[in-house]
Design a protein around this motif. Structure first.
Motif, short mmCIF file in Angstrom:
data_model
loop_
_atom_site.label_atom_id
_atom_site.label_comp_id
_atom_site.label_asym_id
_atom_site.label_seq_id
_atom_site.Cartn_x
_atom_site.Cartn_y
_atom_site.Cartn_z
N GLY A 127 33.80 47.41 44.06
CA GLY A 127 33.23 46.08 44.29
C GLY A 127 33.10 45.30 42.98
O GLY A 127 33.46 44.12 42.90
N TRP A 128 32.56 45.93 41.93
CA TRP A 128 32.44 45.25 40.63
C TRP A 128 33.81 44.92 40.05
O TRP A 128 34.00 43.88 39.43
N TYR A 129 34.75 45.82 40.25
CA TYR A 129 36.12 45.57 39.79
C TYR A 129 36.71 44.34 40.49
O TYR A 129 37.30 43.47 39.84
N LEU A 130 36.53 44.25 41.79
CA LEU A 130 37.05 43.11 42.54
C LEU A 130 36.35 41.81 42.16
O LEU A 130 36.99 40.75 42.12
N VAL A 131 35.06 41.85 41.86
CA VAL A 131 34.34 40.65 41.40
C VAL A 131 34.91 40.18 40.07
O VAL A 131 35.21 39.00 39.88
N GLY A 132 35.10 41.10 39.14
CA GLY A 132 35.66 40.75 37.84
C GLY A 132 37.09 40.24 37.94
O GLY A 132 37.49 39.29 37.29
N LEU A 133 37.86 40.89 38.81
CA LEU A 133 39.24 40.47 39.02
C LEU A 133 39.31 39.07 39.61
O LEU A 133 40.12 38.24 39.17
#
Length: 118
Positions: free
Chosen positions: A8-14
């Motif tokens: 989830g954090w990866y997708l937010v940053g992406l």
């Protein structure tokens, strides 16, 4: 569960990165876009385009065409081997475009077009 949180954090940053990239590239490709000049040829031509254009008095009338000179300053290639980039106060550049060569002096506040030859 830890994997889903990290994903989830990866997708937010992406997604933030993609939005920033789209906004940045949109400005670059627009009419009022940002121009990036990393190579010496591009930097010198960009600097020359920002200065006032003056024609040498010995230049024939047929070559006193602002559009012709602007084409050299937009699409030309500088011959750094023949150019005098160390002279003061004005540096002399030979710019090639479509088989023609423009000789110009790049001074601090103006560009002096000396000759155009084939």
């Amino acid at each position: 569960m830890a994997f889903l949180r990290r994903l989830g954090w990866y997708l937010v940053g992406l997604s933030i990165g993609i939005v920033f990239l789209v906004f940045f590239l949109k400005k670059k490709s627009g009419e009022e876009g940002i121009e990036f000049c990393y190579f010496p040829n591009c930097r010198v031509l960009k600097d020359m385009r920002s200065k006032a254009l003056v024609f040498d008095e010995n230049l024939p009338e047929q070559f006193r065409d602002t559009l012709l000179v602007k084409a050299f300053l937009t699409d030309g290639d500088i011959d750094f081997g023949n150019s005098d980039t160390k002279s003061e106060p004005c540096k002399t550049y030979f710019i090639e475009n479509e088989g023609k060569v423009l000789k110009a002096q790049n001074c601090a506040d103006k560009i002096v077009v000396e000759s155009i030859r084939q």
